[in-house]
Design an enzyme around this catalytic site. Structure first.
Site, mmCIF file in Angstrom:
data_model
loop_
_atom_site.group_PDB
_atom_site.id
_atom_site.type_symbol
_atom_site.label_atom_id
_atom_site.label_comp_id
_atom_site.label_asym_id
_atom_site.label_seq_id
_atom_site.Cartn_x
_atom_site.Cartn_y
_atom_site.Cartn_z
ATOM 1 N N LYS A 29 0.808 -1.219 0.000
ATOM 2 C CA LYS A 29 0.000 0.000 0.000
ATOM 3 C C LYS A 29 0.846 1.277 0.000
ATOM 4 O O LYS A 29 0.318 2.360 -0.267
ATOM 5 C CB LYS A 29 -0.945 0.001 1.198
ATOM 6 C CG LYS A 29 -2.021 -1.074 1.131
ATOM 7 C CD LYS A 29 -2.980 -0.857 -0.032
ATOM 8 C CE LYS A 29 -4.144 -1.842 0.020
ATOM 9 N NZ LYS A 29 -5.127 -1.594 -1.051
ATOM 10 N N SER A 89 -2.958 -11.763 5.182
ATOM 11 C CA SER A 89 -3.267 -11.623 3.757
ATOM 12 C C SER A 89 -2.166 -12.241 2.899
ATOM 13 O O SER A 89 -2.439 -12.924 1.905
ATOM 14 C CB SER A 89 -3.471 -10.147 3.391
ATOM 15 O OG SER A 89 -2.324 -9.390 3.671
#
Length: 327
Positions: free
Chosen positions: A71, A319
Site C-alpha cells: 500500500k 493476507s
C-alpha cells in the site's frame, strides 16, 4: 621504534577485506533524497521448502517497502497523480477510508510531502495500525463495526465534502491501478524475463483491486498465456458469487458502493475483500483479466503465514499467508 603486533595487524587486515567484500555485495551505491524514493523494486524470492513438487514458486516481498506493505505504492501513486492534475492543493488535508495499510501508506507520503492526513477506520480493524498512523502524524476516525467497510467509506466522503478535503478514493481512483501498471507489473515482468523464466500464474487477493488490476494488465500484455488467479475469503467470496454490486456516484469518481454486498460476511483477513466489490476490482474482472477465482479459509492463511516464517524465514501477515496458500 614502535613495536607492531603482527596478530593485531593481521586481524585488522582481515577486517578490511571483509568490509570491502560486504560493501561490494550489499551496498546499492545510491544516496536517496527521501524515503519515498525507496518505494518499489521489492525482491522476488523463490520458495524452497514449501512449494509443491516440480513447481517453481516465487513470492514478491512487498514488506521491503518502507512501511512494510504494497500500500506504500498506492499512497505514492494517488498523491502524485493528484498533485500532477491539480486536484490536491498545497497543505490540503487528505482523507481516506482504510483497514490499515492503505492509511499507513498515505500517512507516510503525506508526512514527507507536508499534507495533513485523516484515516477513517471501522473500529474492528487493527489497533496496532492505528498507532502506526498516529505515529506518522495522522488523525484516526473510527466508525461502528456494524456498518463494516461501507460505513467507513461513507464517513470519509461525508468529511471530505464538509471540510473540502481531498478524498483519495483508493477503491475507485484509477491512479491506484496505473501506479501498479507502471511499477509493480513491469518489475515482475522484467525480473522473470531477465532470468530467462516464463511466468505461468500470478496469484493475488484484493483489497482495493488496484494491485491485481494494474499488474494483471501488464503481465497479460507481456504474455497472454500468463493466468491470473484471484483469491477471496470463503466467507466473503463476492466476485465469485456473481451478484452485482450496487453503486452510486462519488465525490470525485463514480462507482462508489451504495450497499453491503449480499455475499459478504465478516472475516479476519484484514485488507482483503471489504464489504463491497471495489470498482477497480470490478473493472479488471470486466476487462477479462481474471482467469480463475478461488477461495481460502482464513485459518489456512494464518497457518501458511506461520509456515512461511518458520520454514522460509519470510515474515508476512494473514493476507500474505492467504495469498501464498491460494497459490
Amino acid at each position: 621504534t614502535n613495536p607492531v603486533c603482527f596478530n593485531c595487524l593481521n586481524q585488522l587486515t582481515m577486517a578490511g577485506v571483509l568490509f570491502r567484500r560486504s560493501f561490494r555485495q550489499f551496498s546499492s551505491g545510491r544516496l536517496y533524497n527521501n524515503i519515498l524514493e525507496t518505494i518499489g523494486n521489492t525482491p522476488i524470492v523463490r520458495i524452497n521448502k514449501l512449494s509443491p513438487t516440480n513447481v517453481n514458486l516465487y513470492v514478491k516481498c512487498e514488506y521491503f517497502n518502507p512501511l512494510s506493505s504494497v500500500k506504500d505504492r498506492m499512497g505514492m501513486g494517488i498523491i502524485e497523480d493528484a498533485e500532477n492534475r491539480g486536484l490536491l492543493k498545497p497543505g490540503q488535508t487528505v482523507i481516506e477510508a482504510t483497514s490499515g495499510n492503505a492509511g499507513i501508506g498515505l500517512a507516510l507520503v503525506c508526512a514527507v510531502k507536508g499534507y495533513p492526513f485523516v484515516a477513517v477506520m471501522a473500529d474492528f480493524y487493527s489497533v496496532e495500525r492505528r498507532k502506526v498512523m498516529r505515529a506518522l502524524g495522522a488523525k484516526v476516525v473510527l466508525t461502528p463495526s456494524m456498518y463494516a467497510g461501507l460505513g467507513m467509506t461513507a464517513k470519509a466522503r461525508e468529511l471530505a465534502i464538509a471540510n473540502d478535503w481531498f478524498l483519495a478514493s483508493q477503491f475507485e481512483n484509477p491512479a491506484n491501478t496505473e501506479y501498479h501498471a507502471n511499477t509493480t507489473g513491469p518489475e515482475i515482468l522484467s525480473t522473470f524475463r531477465s532470468n530467462g523464466k516464463t511466468l505461468d500464474y500470478f496469484v493475488s487477493g484484493y483489497g482495493s483491486g488496484g494491485t491485481f488490476a494494474g499488474v494483471s494488465r501488464v503481465l497479460k500484455a507481456g504474455n497472454p498465456d500468463t493466468k491470473v488467479v484471484i483469491s477471496e475469503p470463503t466467507d466473503a467470496a463476492l466476485i465469485a458469487s456473481g451478484i452485482e454490486q450496487e453503486r452510486e456516484d462519488g465525490v470525485a469518481f463514480d462507482g462508489v458502493p451504495s450497499s453491503v454486498h449480499e455475499a459478504w460476511n465478516p472475516h479476519v483477513i484484514a485488507g482483503w475483500a471489504p464489504s463491497f466489490i471495489p470498482q477497480l476490482a470490478q473493472d479488471a474482472v470486466d476487462a477479462g483479466l481474471v482467469d480463475e477465482l478461488v477461495t481460502i479459509d482464513p485459518k489456512t492463511g494464518i497457518q501458511a503465514a506461520m509456515d512461511l516464517a518458520q520454514s522460509e524465514g519470510i515474515f508476512t501477515g494473514i493476507s500474505g499467508g492467504s495469498t501464498f496458500a491460494s497459490a
